[in-house]
Structure formats: C-alpha cells, structure tokens
Design an enzyme around this catalytic site. Structure first.
Site, PDB file in Angstrom:
ATOM      1  N   GLY A 183       0.765  -5.132   1.016  1.00 35.20           N
ATOM      2  CA  GLY A 183      -0.310  -5.286   0.027  1.00 35.20           C
ATOM      3  C   GLY A 183       0.178  -5.926  -1.268  1.00 35.20           C
ATOM      4  O   GLY A 183      -0.603  -6.590  -1.968  1.00 35.20           O
ATOM      5  N   ALA A 196       0.844  -1.195   0.000  1.00 41.28           N
ATOM      6  CA  ALA A 196       0.000   0.000   0.000  1.00 41.28           C
ATOM      7  C   ALA A 196       0.880   1.246   0.000  1.00 41.28           C
ATOM      8  O   ALA A 196       1.983   1.237   0.567  1.00 41.28           O
ATOM      9  CB  ALA A 196      -0.889  -0.009   1.236  1.00 41.28           C
ATOM     10  N   GLU A 249       0.073  -9.490  -0.614  1.00 40.83           N
ATOM     11  CA  GLU A 249      -1.348  -9.867  -0.485  1.00 40.83           C
ATOM     12  C   GLU A 249      -1.984 -10.006  -1.863  1.00 40.83           C
ATOM     13  O   GLU A 249      -2.758 -10.932  -2.119  1.00 40.83           O
ATOM     14  CB  GLU A 249      -2.090  -8.833   0.378  1.00 40.83           C
ATOM     15  CG  GLU A 249      -1.626  -8.892   1.826  1.00 40.83           C
ATOM     16  CD  GLU A 249      -2.254  -7.812   2.698  1.00 40.83           C
ATOM     17  OE1 GLU A 249      -2.025  -6.618   2.408  1.00 40.83           O
ATOM     18  OE2 GLU A 249      -2.965  -8.154   3.647  1.00 40.83           O
ATOM     19  N   GLU A 288       3.751  -4.951   7.648  1.00 37.03           N
ATOM     20  CA  GLU A 288       2.828  -3.948   8.195  1.00 37.03           C
ATOM     21  C   GLU A 288       3.111  -3.669   9.662  1.00 37.03           C
ATOM     22  O   GLU A 288       2.984  -2.547  10.143  1.00 37.03           O
ATOM     23  CB  GLU A 288       1.376  -4.424   8.035  1.00 37.03           C
ATOM     24  CG  GLU A 288       0.831  -4.324   6.607  1.00 37.03           C
ATOM     25  CD  GLU A 288       1.163  -5.533   5.744  1.00 37.03           C
ATOM     26  OE1 GLU A 288       2.065  -6.325   6.128  1.00 37.03           O
ATOM     27  OE2 GLU A 288       0.536  -5.698   4.698  1.00 37.03           O
TER      28      GLU A 288
HETATM   29  C1  3H9 Z   1       0.423  -2.270   3.464  1.00 37.44           C
HETATM   30  O1  3H9 Z   1       0.773  -2.768   2.444  1.00 37.44           O
HETATM   31  C2  3H9 Z   1      -0.966  -2.445   4.086  1.00 37.44           C
HETATM   32  C3  3H9 Z   1      -1.709  -3.571   3.432  1.00 37.44           C
HETATM   33  O2  3H9 Z   1      -1.689  -4.713   4.279  1.00 37.44           O
HETATM   34  C4  3H9 Z   1      -3.160  -3.333   3.166  1.00 37.44           C
HETATM   35  C5  3H9 Z   1      -3.774  -2.008   3.183  1.00 37.44           C
HETATM   36  C6  3H9 Z   1      -5.231  -2.041   2.888  1.00 37.44           C
HETATM   37  N1  3H9 Z   1       4.599   3.419  -0.053  1.00 37.44           N
HETATM   38  O3  3H9 Z   1      13.500   2.282   1.077  1.00 37.44           O
HETATM   39  P1  3H9 Z   1      13.894   2.972  -0.158  1.00 37.44           P
HETATM   40  C7  3H9 Z   1       9.378   4.892  -1.079  1.00 37.44           C
HETATM   41  S1  3H9 Z   1       1.456  -1.258   4.331  1.00 37.44           S
HETATM   42  C8  3H9 Z   1       5.074   4.617  -0.448  1.00 37.44           C
HETATM   43  O4  3H9 Z   1      14.797   4.134  -0.046  1.00 37.44           O
HETATM   44  P2  3H9 Z   1      15.140   0.555  -1.066  1.00 37.44           P
HETATM   45  C9  3H9 Z   1      10.361   5.389  -0.032  1.00 37.44           C
HETATM   46  O5  3H9 Z   1       9.761   6.316   0.837  1.00 37.44           O
HETATM   47  C10 3H9 Z   1       2.923  -1.181   3.329  1.00 37.44           C
HETATM   48  N2  3H9 Z   1       6.382   4.852  -0.657  1.00 37.44           N
HETATM   49  O6  3H9 Z   1      14.499   1.988  -1.256  1.00 37.44           O
HETATM   50  C11 3H9 Z   1      11.411   6.025  -0.920  1.00 37.44           C
HETATM   51  O7  3H9 Z   1      10.921   7.296  -1.328  1.00 37.44           O
HETATM   52  P3  3H9 Z   1      11.921   8.499  -1.603  1.00 37.44           P
HETATM   53  C12 3H9 Z   1       3.786  -2.358   3.558  1.00 37.44           C
HETATM   54  C13 3H9 Z   1       7.216   3.850  -0.472  1.00 37.44           C
HETATM   55  O8  3H9 Z   1      15.445   0.075  -2.409  1.00 37.44           O
HETATM   56  C14 3H9 Z   1      11.441   5.124  -2.146  1.00 37.44           C
HETATM   57  O9  3H9 Z   1      10.202   4.412  -2.121  1.00 37.44           O
HETATM   58  N3  3H9 Z   1       5.029  -2.214   2.812  1.00 37.44           N
HETATM   59  C15 3H9 Z   1       6.811   2.576  -0.048  1.00 37.44           C
HETATM   60  O10 3H9 Z   1      16.239   0.610  -0.082  1.00 37.44           O
HETATM   61  C16 3H9 Z   1      12.578   4.120  -2.139  1.00 37.44           C
HETATM   62  O11 3H9 Z   1      12.551   3.434  -0.878  1.00 37.44           O
HETATM   63  C17 3H9 Z   1       6.177  -1.819   3.387  1.00 37.44           C
HETATM   64  O12 3H9 Z   1       6.226  -1.573   4.562  1.00 37.44           O
HETATM   65  C18 3H9 Z   1       5.414   2.369   0.154  1.00 37.44           C
HETATM   66  N4  3H9 Z   1       4.915   1.182   0.526  1.00 37.44           N
HETATM   67  O13 3H9 Z   1      14.025  -0.343  -0.385  1.00 37.44           O
HETATM   68  C19 3H9 Z   1       7.355  -1.723   2.457  1.00 37.44           C
HETATM   69  N5  3H9 Z   1       7.874   1.779   0.080  1.00 37.44           N
HETATM   70  O14 3H9 Z   1      12.797   8.069  -2.705  1.00 37.44           O
HETATM   71  C20 3H9 Z   1       8.244  -0.618   2.880  1.00 37.44           C
HETATM   72  C21 3H9 Z   1       8.943   2.525  -0.253  1.00 37.44           C
HETATM   73  O15 3H9 Z   1      11.024   9.662  -1.887  1.00 37.44           O
HETATM   74  N6  3H9 Z   1       9.335  -0.374   1.938  1.00 37.44           N
HETATM   75  N7  3H9 Z   1       8.561   3.776  -0.585  1.00 37.44           N
HETATM   76  O16 3H9 Z   1      12.672   8.674  -0.316  1.00 37.44           O
HETATM   77  C22 3H9 Z   1      10.533  -0.978   2.030  1.00 37.44           C
HETATM   78  O17 3H9 Z   1      10.762  -1.851   2.819  1.00 37.44           O
HETATM   79  C23 3H9 Z   1      11.629  -0.499   1.129  1.00 37.44           C
HETATM   80  O18 3H9 Z   1      11.307   0.808   0.700  1.00 37.44           O
HETATM   81  C24 3H9 Z   1      11.851  -1.365  -0.137  1.00 37.44           C
HETATM   82  C25 3H9 Z   1      12.871  -0.640  -1.087  1.00 37.44           C
HETATM   83  C26 3H9 Z   1      12.444  -2.698   0.292  1.00 37.44           C
HETATM   84  C27 3H9 Z   1      10.595  -1.550  -0.905  1.00 37.44           C
END
Ligand code: 3H9
Length: 725
Positions: free
Chosen positions: A100, A61, A103, A123
């Site tokens: 998500g 998400a 999911e 999450e």
């Molecule tokens: C969810 O899914 C709820 C669901 O169960 C259901 C709901 C109904 N959204 O970390 P990075 C951005 S909750 C928006 O530097 P990497 C991040 O801010 C979600 N933005 O890169 C950054 O922006 P900026 C569950 C996101 O390669 C850019 O992407 N998911 C999101 O080191 C690059 O990120 C998580 O918790 C997001 N979901 O790592 C996943 N994710 O460039 C969280 C990232 O402006 N994310 N951004 O600073 C991560 O673990 C890492 O970002 C990921 C990439 C491994 C994906």
C-alpha cells in the site's frame, strides 16, 4: 499520526508517522486523508510533498489490522483523492515504499527516491494481491511484463532499478525531502493529465492475451499450489481487458476472495513468526533485549569446500571483509577460484539490475594458508567437513591464535557444540552458525547455543544473521539440531515406503504436489548420497564398524533400510556420479529420469528380504513422511531444543523448501487438527511397530488431551521442562 506539518514556500509537507515502519493503519489513513484535504483546500498551498517519518516512506497496509473485524477508511479512496488533486503531489521515498505504501506513491504525480530506498508490491508473499490500485497503475507506468515479474514474486526493487524501470522519476543520494520540495515547486501549474496513472493506457506487448496465458502456465509451475500468484496474473488480465474502474472492481473481488483463504492466514502467520523468532529469551532470563551484540568488522572462514565458499560469498555480499583459510595450496587455489566465480556471478546479477556501485561495496576477500592472519578478526566461522577430531584440532588452534574477544563459530550441521567448545580457552564464545546451501542465497541461519555459550555470543550471532540478510533461529544443542533432526526421519520414512512398494518418483511427486520445493529422492541425489553414507559409516551403522551378525534391516530394535548404503556401494552417489535414486544424462547432470535398473534392483531386494509390498497411496506418502517429521517437532519442543512451534516453522520455511502458504510443519499440523495427526500416527505406528519414530510424542498427546488448543497456546502447555536453550 500524520501532520500537514509545514509549508515551505507554498509546498505543504505531509509526514506519515506510525512507528516503526509507518504501516498504513486505519488511523494513519484517516490522518493522511485529513491532511491532504486540508492541503488541497488551503489557498496558500500550491503543491504537496508526502513523506514518511524516520526515514521510511511506508511498509504498506498495517498487517496487524487484517484480522480485525471493524475496518477503517479505505486506502483506495485516499489514493484517488491524491491522484485527482489539481495541485501536484510528490512522494519523497526514503527507506521503503512497499505494498500500500508504493500504491500510495503511485497515486502521487511524481516520485523521488533515496538511492538506498526499496519499492515493491509484496502482497503475494502474504497470500494476497495488491488491492489499492497497484496492479492497475503499475502496468500503466512500466508495462505488463515488468509488473508481472514484480507482483508475482513480491520482490523488492532498489531505487536505481526502480528508476531504470520508470517507477520513480529521480534518485538522490541525500536530502530526499528537500529535492521533492524543489521538484514540487518546479511543477506548480503544469498539466497533470499524463501523471495521473489511472487515466493512461496499459503498456502491453503485441500479443498480450497469449503473453498472459503463458505467464499463467509458468506461474502455476513456479509457485506450485500457491493461489495468490495466479490471482496476480488474473488482476493483470483485468488491467488489460477492462477499463480502470472495472479493473478496480475485479482487483477488490480477488483480494476479498484471497483474504478469506487458509493460505493468506498461513502466510501472515509465517511473516510474524519470522519476526518473533528474533526475540529470543533464555530460561536464565537473558534475552534479545538485555544482551548486547558485539561489532563484527572482520571475519574469517576456515575451509573452502562447498559451504565455506558460499559463506565467504555471503560475508562479502554483506560488505564484511573476510579472510578465507585453507589447509594446503591446492585446496586454496581451487577454493579461491570458486569464490571469485561466485562473486563475479553476484556482481553480474547486480549490474544487470543497474547497481553499478555494487562491485565497490563488496567486502574484500583475502585468501591465505596462514593461521597467523586470523589474529585480529572479530569472528571465525569453521566450515571444514564433519569430523569432530579435525574440528577440535582447529578450535584448539584458533584458541591460541585469535584475540580474546573473537567469537568462534562452527558450521557443523549436527555435531556437538559443547565438545568443540571444551577444547577452547573461551567456551562462552563458541556457537554454532549452521548455514544452508548455497549460503549466499538461502535465508536461514540456525544459531546453535551450547551449554557454555554466553548471551553476548548469541546476540552477536543473531546480529550476524541480520547483517547477512538472513533469518536467525536460536536452537539448542542436540544431534542434528532442529532442521536436520526432523529431516532425517522424513527421508528415512520415504526410503521405508520404497521398500514397501512405492517408487522414488511417486514419493517425490506426492510431496512436490503438496508444495515442497523438492521431493526427498531428488534432494538426496542433489546433495550426494555419499555424505550420509560416510556419516553412517563413521558411527558404525554400516561398513566395517558394524558388528558382525547385525541383521541387514535392523539396528537395535528399530527398522533400518540399507538401500542408500547399497546404492553408494554400487557407486551411485546421485547427480555427481550420474546415477543415484534416478539416472542423469551425465555425471553432474540435473535432469532426473526414472531408472529401470533401480526397479529391477528393488524387486530383487524385496525378494531377498522377503518383503511384502503393498500399494502405497499418495495419502500414505504425505501422512507418513510429514507426520513423522511433525511428531519429531513435538519432541523437539518437549526437549526444549526449540522454544516454540514458530521456530520450527521458520526453519522449515526458510531452509527446507517447505511451502510457506501452509505456514510450516507445525502450523500445518494445527490446521489439519492435532487429533487427526495423533490418530494417523497411532494407525501407522500400529502397522509398523518397528518404526518407533511413528509413535506419537507425549507432548502431542498432551495437547490433544487439552482439547487441541491453538498453536499460540502450545508453549504454555509445555509445563516444566529441562530447556536446552
Ligand atoms: C498491503 O499493503 C495491501 C495493500 O495492497 C492494500 C490493502 C487495501 N504492517 O521486518 P522488521 C512490523 S499488504 C504491520 O523486523 P526490517 C514488523 O512486524 C502489506 N507491521 O524490520 C516488526 O514488528 P515488531 C504489504 C509491520 O527493518 C517491525 O515492523 N507490505 C509491517 O528488517 C519491524 O519489521 C509488506 O508486506 C506492516 N506492513 O524490515 C511489507 N511491516 O518490531 C512487509 C513490518 O513488533 N514488511 N511491520 O516485530 C517488510 O518487508 C519489512 O518489515 C520491512 C522492514 C522491509 C518493512
């Protein structure tokens, strides 16, 4: 956003596109929904593949939309649409499928993953539970026990482990999308019933209720104070006890409850703060955007003590070839054995997770006594003990040996970077890389910028942090930098409270109940009391250099507690000697037990120094220990040693066991309210005028006078400052 992009022999490929990580924003969900509906309604399409653009399936998400009032179409109905499709749907997972994103993949009938891909339901790390059926479908696929471990920790699982667990059907080394298309073609016309996870029974251990009760107790203990891990166990209970549709309702309820809590707001803040600190800027205008990091192909580490060993391990884990140097054969033998045993442990851990290729992908480690071997390395990290003269000698030596392009780093936890740089022929390439123990595990790297350090050097050190899987935080050069500068006052306050009548275990309990991973006394015993003692002796706060006639409990005009020094004089160094603030079952024991000897000793100490004790409440413990630390945080901002409150919070969340669900010390202060913090500090300073560190900082006072602005506005109130960054 998402296109039903091409049909390859009757297989429609839908590409999700929302750079950089294909987060499922409202617009993306809407677009995927439209594409899936089109594919389902198109007679030419017999199967569907869903993939993410630019090698990433989806990071889940869109967290940036969490605070918006208007909500887009629900992800849940898109996933239901996919699962209900009569045409098989295959997820082609490259990069990440998280939250998500996973999911959505679980709603697909088949999942193929690239070997380098990760999946997970993180999450909980944002203070939430999976809310699009993840905690209901996953236990139907891989069982309660494996799901519990994934959703309560939020851990990321690499493709091979995911295959072993049964989350994905196949792992491929290349052409993930082509393989997914082949699989989609193969399963056209086959019954999908057994692939619709929501229709399957949950796989439970024999006595599942007892299993969940036990899980709840463990999770409460492990994640003390955090709400979302407990909600994860609750949602699993719902998965077990209720039919799928009712389970879905419960999942939604729990999500909606968590969604309104302070904890989730704090954790989301912490998530973005971690990303924010990577975007450093210097007052000169140089920044992460303009400076280019240099490649790090080889590294060297000098000194194989506790820190050096784990720094070598950290580099090897990141596949960086490393040369480890010691000063004599005996130390080299001891150090190399310790490194090999750390690496063996890492290999074993990875093998247990099914990564058989890990052994070969470790960077090679070479052990040597010969400085000449360091001639061609790209970066050297000095990790000898904290002695300026020794460090300068090493830096002088490295200067003459290393190639001119090599960066020289020091792992000092607080000594002056500029003094070390001044003896080299390349002061602009000298930088502090302060690792936290154990360096191959802890996520923080404090990157300390000296007066001469160039932006290329900063950029390279920040890149190194990323290569090591760490969060690098850029800070300025001052005694003890940021983390330890604040920590020293917190620990000192805890010792003063013992003098005033509290007990180490009471203080530890209060701060651990607040959420800190370890109270100050258990932490001191673990680290070794002798380390601080040595440092204080060296600078003349105690020992032979202390001027004769100095009062025992006073240094200059400040209160000083000699308690830790006296414990060391009595051979009580903490865990290593079997006794310190606590007693242990043996030398090196881990089980801290209150020590009646200490109580007698403290009573005698209070009598000798004529101290009036008082009943110290839990409130006073928390406020004095934490507010003195926060107060110093404001001073650090004022001095320009950290560029924003986020930097301090990221340091504490990742290096000092601060509970992320309170956001970090500065975020916590903003939630408590700065006027409250100010009033309490004034009260405690009034009662203890000999502890000047309790005197409210002028920046805190300024923020209160400006009406307690939100944290994101603090920087703008710093005004003109002589930034050390
Ligand atoms: C969810 O899914 C709820 C669901 O169960 C259901 C709901 C109904 N959204 O970390 P990075 C951005 S909750 C928006 O530097 P990497 C991040 O801010 C979600 N933005 O890169 C950054 O922006 P900026 C569950 C996101 O390669 C850019 O992407 N998911 C999101 O080191 C690059 O990120 C998580 O918790 C997001 N979901 O790592 C996943 N994710 O460039 C969280 C990232 O402006 N994310 N951004 O600073 C991560 O673990 C890492 O970002 C990921 C990439 C491994 C994906």
């Amino acid at each position: 956003m998402a296109a039903f992009s091409y049909i390859c022999d009757s297989v429609a490929v839908i590409t999700m596109s929302n750079p950089p990580v294909n987060a499922l924003s409202s617009a993306l969900i809407r677009a995927v929904q439209k594409a899936v509906e089109e594919a389902i309604g198109d007679f030419a399409v017999e199967a569907i593949v869903i993939r993410g653009d630019k090698g990433k399936f989806s990071a889940g998400a869109d967290i940036r939309e969490f605070n918006r009032l208007e909500r887009g179409p629900p992800l849940v109905s898109l996933i239901d649409l996919i699962e209900d499709s009569k045409k098989p749907v295959v997820a082609a997972i490259e990069g990440v499928a998280l939250g998500g994103g996973l999911e959505l993949a679980l709603g697909c009938h088949y999942r193929i993953a690239h070997a380098q891909a990760y999946v997970g339901l993180p999450e909980v790390l944002l203070g939430l539970v999976p809310a699009a059926g993840g905690a209901l479908r996953l236990p139907r696929l891989i069982g309660i026990s494996a799901t519990l471990s994934m959703i309560t920790t939020g851990k990321y699982v690499q493709a091979r482990e995911a295959l072993k667990l049964g989350i994905v059907d196949k792992v491929v080394g290349e052409n993930t999308v082509d393989e997914a298309i082949q699989l989609a073609k193969k399963v056209i016309g086959q019954p999908l019933g057994s692939r619709q996870l929501s229709t399957l029974p949950v796989q439970c251990p024999p006595n599942v209720e007892a299993f969940l009760d036990e899980a709840m107790v463990k999770v409460k203990k492990q994640f003390r104070g955090a709400q979302s891990p407990l909600a994860c166990v609750e949602v699993l209970r719902a998965a077990v006890q209720l039919p799928y549709l009712e389970g879905k309702k419960k999942e939604r309820e729990l999500f909606q409850f968590l969604y309104t809590t302070d904890q989730t707001r704090a954790q989301q803040y912490a998530f973005f703060a971690e990303r924010e600190v990577a975007k450093w800027t210097l007052p000169s205008g140089a920044s992460w955007k303009t400076a280019s990091p240099q490649p790090i192909r080889t590294a060297a580490v000098i000194g194989l003590g506790t820190m050096g060993r784990s720094i070598v391990t950290s580099l090897a884990k990141a596949k960086i070839p490393v040369i480890a140097l010691e000063q004599d054969k005996k130390q080299l033998d001891i150090g190399s054995k310790a490194v090999m045993s750390l690496l063996d442990r890492e290999i074993l851990k990875m093998e247990q997770l099914g990564h058989t290729e890990f052994t070969n992908s470790l960077g090679p480690v070479q052990f040597t006594l010969d400085y000449g071997k360091l001639r061609d390395v790209d970066i050297v990290i000095e990790a000898v003990f904290e002695n300026m003269a020794l460090k300068k000698e090493i830096f002088r030596h490295l200067s003459g040996i290393c190639k001119p392009e090599a960066f020289l780093c020091t792992n000092t936890s607080g000594l002056d970077i500029d003094e070390m740089a001044s003896v080299t022929n390349r002061p602009q390439m000298v930088i502090g890389t302060h690792f936290f123990s154990p360096a191959h595990i802890m996520k923080l790297l404090e990157v300390v910028h000296g007066h001469y350090t160039s932006s290329t050097t900063i950029s390279t050190a920040m890149r190194l942090a990323k290569m090591l899987g760490k969060v690098g935080v850029l800070v300025g050069n001052c005694p003890s930098f940021v983390g330890n500068r604040l920590m020293r006052l917190y620990v000192e306050q805890a010792v003063f409270l013992v003098e005033e009548g509290s007990k180490p275990e009471e203080i530890d309990r209060a701060l651990e109940d607040f959420g800190l991973a370890m109270g100050p006394f258990r932490m001191m015993d673990l680290a070794g009391l002798d380390i601080g003692w040595k440092a204080r002796t060296e600078i003349g706060l105690t020992g032979p250099k202390l001027p004769i006639g100095t009062p025992a409990r006073q240094r200059g005009s400040k209160r000083y507690s000699p308690l830790p020094d006296i414990l060391c004089e009595k051979g009580r160094f903490g865990q290593k000697s079997g006794q310190g603030w606590y007693k242990y079952e043996k030398s090196g024991g881990r089980n801290a037990m209150p020590d009646p000897w200490l109580y007698n000793f403290l009573s005698e100490y209070q009598r000798i120094h004529n101290l009036k004790t008082h009943y110290v409440t839990q409130e006073e413990i928390i406020e004095r220990c934490l507010y003195v630390l926060i107060n110093e945080g404001f001073k650090v901002l004022e001095d320009g040693i950290a560029s924003g409150p986020e930097d301090i919070d990221v340091i504490y969340n990742n290096g000092y066991g601060w509970p992320k669900y309170t956001g970090g010390p500065m975020y916590y202060a903003s939630i408590v309210g700065l006027p409250v913090v100010l009033t309490k500090l004034e009260k405690y300073y009034g009662a203890n005028p000999d502890i000047p560190d309790l005197k409210p900082s002028s920046f805190l006072k300024k923020l209160v006078s400006k009406g307690n602005p939100p944290l994101k506005e603090w920087r703008s109130h710093l005004g003109f400052q002589s930034s050390m960054l």
